[in-house]
Write an enzyme that holds these catalytic residues in place. Structure first.
Site, PDB file in Angstrom:
ATOM      1  N   LYS A  93     -13.674  11.724   9.504  1.00 58.93           N
ATOM      2  CA  LYS A  93     -14.445  10.697   8.789  1.00 58.93           C
ATOM      3  C   LYS A  93     -14.711   9.498   9.684  1.00 58.93           C
ATOM      4  O   LYS A  93     -15.841   9.003   9.773  1.00 58.93           O
ATOM      5  CB  LYS A  93     -13.658  10.294   7.535  1.00 58.93           C
ATOM      6  CG  LYS A  93     -14.293   9.210   6.688  1.00 58.93           C
ATOM      7  CD  LYS A  93     -13.734   9.198   5.275  1.00 58.93           C
ATOM      8  CE  LYS A  93     -12.330   8.646   5.163  1.00 58.93           C
ATOM      9  NZ  LYS A  93     -12.253   7.173   5.243  1.00 58.93           N
ATOM     10  N   ARG A 137     -11.935  -4.277  -3.168  1.00 62.30           N
ATOM     11  CA  ARG A 137     -11.165  -4.279  -1.912  1.00 62.30           C
ATOM     12  C   ARG A 137     -11.416  -5.543  -1.086  1.00 62.30           C
ATOM     13  O   ARG A 137     -12.505  -6.097  -1.100  1.00 62.30           O
ATOM     14  CB  ARG A 137     -11.463  -2.994  -1.125  1.00 62.30           C
ATOM     15  CG  ARG A 137     -10.972  -1.787  -1.925  1.00 62.30           C
ATOM     16  CD  ARG A 137     -11.166  -0.506  -1.207  1.00 62.30           C
ATOM     17  NE  ARG A 137     -10.357  -0.439  -0.006  1.00 62.30           N
ATOM     18  CZ  ARG A 137     -10.465   0.525   0.901  1.00 62.30           C
ATOM     19  NH1 ARG A 137     -11.365   1.471   0.737  1.00 62.30           N
ATOM     20  NH2 ARG A 137      -9.677   0.534   1.941  1.00 62.30           N
ATOM     21  N   GLN A 176     -10.303  -1.043  11.100  1.00 56.15           N
ATOM     22  CA  GLN A 176     -11.587  -1.493  10.554  1.00 56.15           C
ATOM     23  C   GLN A 176     -11.860  -2.933  10.957  1.00 56.15           C
ATOM     24  O   GLN A 176     -12.987  -3.291  11.305  1.00 56.15           O
ATOM     25  CB  GLN A 176     -11.596  -1.335   9.029  1.00 56.15           C
ATOM     26  CG  GLN A 176     -11.586   0.127   8.614  1.00 56.15           C
ATOM     27  CD  GLN A 176     -11.589   0.325   7.123  1.00 56.15           C
ATOM     28  OE1 GLN A 176     -11.479  -0.626   6.338  1.00 56.15           O
ATOM     29  NE2 GLN A 176     -11.709   1.572   6.693  1.00 56.15           N
ATOM     30  N   ASP A 222      -3.405   6.916   6.459  1.00 57.62           N
ATOM     31  CA  ASP A 222      -4.086   7.608   5.356  1.00 57.62           C
ATOM     32  C   ASP A 222      -3.288   8.803   4.825  1.00 57.62           C
ATOM     33  O   ASP A 222      -3.701   9.443   3.856  1.00 57.62           O
ATOM     34  CB  ASP A 222      -5.469   8.092   5.811  1.00 57.62           C
ATOM     35  CG  ASP A 222      -6.433   6.926   6.035  1.00 57.62           C
ATOM     36  OD1 ASP A 222      -6.218   5.853   5.449  1.00 57.62           O
ATOM     37  OD2 ASP A 222      -7.401   7.104   6.798  1.00 57.62           O
TER      38      ASP A 222
HETATM   39  C1  S3P Z   1     -10.371   3.599   9.266  1.00 53.81           C
HETATM   40  C2  S3P Z   1      -9.290   2.754   9.363  1.00 53.81           C
HETATM   41  C3  S3P Z   1      -8.202   2.717   8.384  1.00 53.81           C
HETATM   42  C4  S3P Z   1      -8.210   3.960   7.480  1.00 53.81           C
HETATM   43  C5  S3P Z   1      -9.577   4.334   7.002  1.00 53.81           C
HETATM   44  C6  S3P Z   1     -10.512   4.580   8.168  1.00 53.81           C
HETATM   45  C7  S3P Z   1     -11.421   3.556  10.298  1.00 53.81           C
HETATM   46  O1  S3P Z   1      -8.363   1.578   7.561  1.00 53.81           O
HETATM   47  O2  S3P Z   1      -7.351   3.750   6.384  1.00 53.81           O
HETATM   48  O3  S3P Z   1      -9.529   5.511   6.207  1.00 53.81           O
HETATM   49  O4  S3P Z   1     -12.259   4.485  10.367  1.00 53.81           O
HETATM   50  O5  S3P Z   1     -11.439   2.587  11.087  1.00 53.81           O
HETATM   51  P1  S3P Z   1      -7.694   0.138   7.934  1.00 53.81           P
HETATM   52  O6  S3P Z   1      -8.382  -0.382   9.121  1.00 53.81           O
HETATM   53  O7  S3P Z   1      -7.929  -0.688   6.700  1.00 53.81           O
HETATM   54  O8  S3P Z   1      -6.243   0.438   8.158  1.00 53.81           O
END
Ligand code: S3P
Length: 440
Positions: free
Chosen positions: A28, A130, A177, A323
């Site tokens: 993803k 969120r 993120q 996750d």
């Molecule tokens: C992700 C970072 C994670 C993860 C999410 C995907 C990404 O989130 O939980 O499913 O693709 O950068 P966080 O940055 O909030 O930990």
């Protein structure tokens, strides 16, 4: 969008083994980034193995709405993106619907901050709750102007025409993120943009930027880039998502008489906390045929049934398995001895409050699970079965599906339509591997 309101039910009969070989859908995180960077690159980017889950399709549609010609995805997950360059996006005619996808909303906040036009971004009921301040606050320091609700939640209005300046940001939480959002804004900023992270988080953004010819420096926990460069189209082979494979790693570990081969799984070291934690618990996982595909390490993973034991989960592994905790709690429920998780307060702000929702589900099935502020304590034993409310969270639904392999009664899971956000085809794949499930 249909996914927030449909009540799809999973009805899973107890028992069974997982056998054979499966390839779970594409990663993803990498799929989102392939659309973003491919759109902003110069030239055509060819993607294979793209995840056709609703989250990534939201990102794809958003870039189409901003004038990028994107072909596919074909049934096999091929996508061709005709990049428009860093300054070639056009104002969308309507708000961009990010559905259930936090990754889309947070990464795009950074990217949209550097555009000449305004963009409104909306989300479903879960995404609308969120926290976005974690990106809007540092982006504002760079010169971005982003309106949110008084609680700092979506919808967001990212104002165009802002001049961004590079800065250093010391991240208060370990979040890929947040890191990615700031680095992507940094592409449009004057001078250097850098972040330090309190613990390593997934580094797909840095890897893919480099793959598109953009210089990104990593020195210890500090990552930096200079604004004003360009991205050059590249081809991307998306590996299978280790976060989706995780359900089968746990399922095959806890179900008796299992032997399952998971093919072509991404094993980027910032994602392999699930393997480390399961091995600490005594799982039998074998990595085979290790190779590198488009800058990302990949392997096949053979999983055999094993007697698991409860553990104190090392806090350093938390961001590397962020996750995977719903399904790790299921593993803990069938282990011998207590499992304790701390340092994982981030789980409370995922697609659902994963500490509370998992504790409620485990309790409903007869397991002693005590939520704490930043984790959970699970005393295994007595998993009978029961009715679970997934709260529309894909990973809760899939985690409890695997629990049925060792339950003594059926497990009925409500509100499962959102499994399509990250794992289209889950029901068929799980049934083919040996889970006794049906939908209603
Ligand atoms: C992700 C970072 C994670 C993860 C999410 C995907 C990404 O989130 O939980 O499913 O693709 O950068 P966080 O940055 O909030 O930990």
């Amino acid at each position: 969008m249909s996914h927030s309101s449909t009540n799809l039910q999973f009805i899973v009969q107890p028992g069974g083994s997982l056998r054979g070989s499966v390839r779970v859908p594409g990663d993803k995180s990498i799929s989102h980034r392939s659309i973003m960077l491919g759109s902003l690159a110069e030239g055509d980017t060819h993607v294979s193995g793209f995840l056709q889950g609703e989250d990534c399709l939201c990102t794809l549609k958003a870039f189409r709405a901003m004038g990028v010609a994107i072909e596919g995805p074909t049934e096999e997950g091929r996508v061709t993106i005709h990049g428009v360059g860093l300054h070639g996006l056009q104002a969308p005619a309507h708000a961009l619907d990010m559905g259930n996808s936090g990754t889309s909303m947070r990464l795009m906040s950074g990217l949209m901050s550097g555009q000449a036009f305004d963009v409104r971004m909306t989300g479903d009921a879960s995404l609308s709750k969120r926290p976005m301040k974690r990106v809007t606050a540092p982006l504002a320091e760079m010169g971005a102007v982003i309106d949110a609700t008084p609680n700092g939640t979506p919808p967001l209005l990212v104002h165009g025409g802002c001049k961004l300046k590079g800065m250093h940001y010391d991240m208060p939480m370990a979040s890929a993120q947040v890191k990615s959002s700031i680095l992507l804004a940094g592409l449009y900023a004057d001078g250097e943009t850098s972040v330090t992270e309190p613990a390593p988080t997934r580094d797909h953004t840095e890897r893919m930027l480099r793959g598109f010819g953009y210089a990104v420096k990593t020195a210890g926990n500090r990552i930096s880039l200079q604004g004003g460069g360009k991205l050059t189209a590249a081809n991307i082979d998306v590996p299978a998502d280790i976060s989706s494979a995780a359900f089968f790693m746990v399922g095959a570990s806890i179900a008796e008489n299992s032997e399952l081969l998971l093919e072509h799984v991404g094993i980027n070291p910032t994602r392999t906390g699930i393997i480390d934690i399961l091995r600490l618990m005594g799982a039998d996982l074998e990595l085979l045929n290790g190779r590198e595909v488009g800058g990302e390490p990949v392997a096949d993973i053979r999983v055999r049934s094993a007697k698991l034991k409860g553990v104190q989960i090392p806090e350093a592994l938390v961001p590397l398995a962020i996750d995977e905790f719903p399904v790790l709690f299921v593993a803990a429920a069938f282990a011998e001895g207590r499992t304790v998780l701390t340092g994982a307060e981030e789980l409370r702000v995922k697609e659902s409050d994963r500490i509370q929702v998992m504790a409620d589900g485990l309790l409903a099935c007869g397991v002693d699970a005590q939520p704490t502020a930043d984790g959970i304590i699970i005393n295994p034993g007595n998993f009978s079965g029961g009715v679970i409310d997934s709260h529309g969270d894909h990973r809760i639904a899939m985690a409890f599906t695997m629990a049925a392999l060792r339950a003594t009664q059926p497990v009925i899971i409500n509100d499962c339509a959102n499994v399509n956000t990250s794992f289209p085809g889950f029901v068929d794949l799980a049934a083919r591997a040996g889970v006794r499930m049906a939908t209603a």
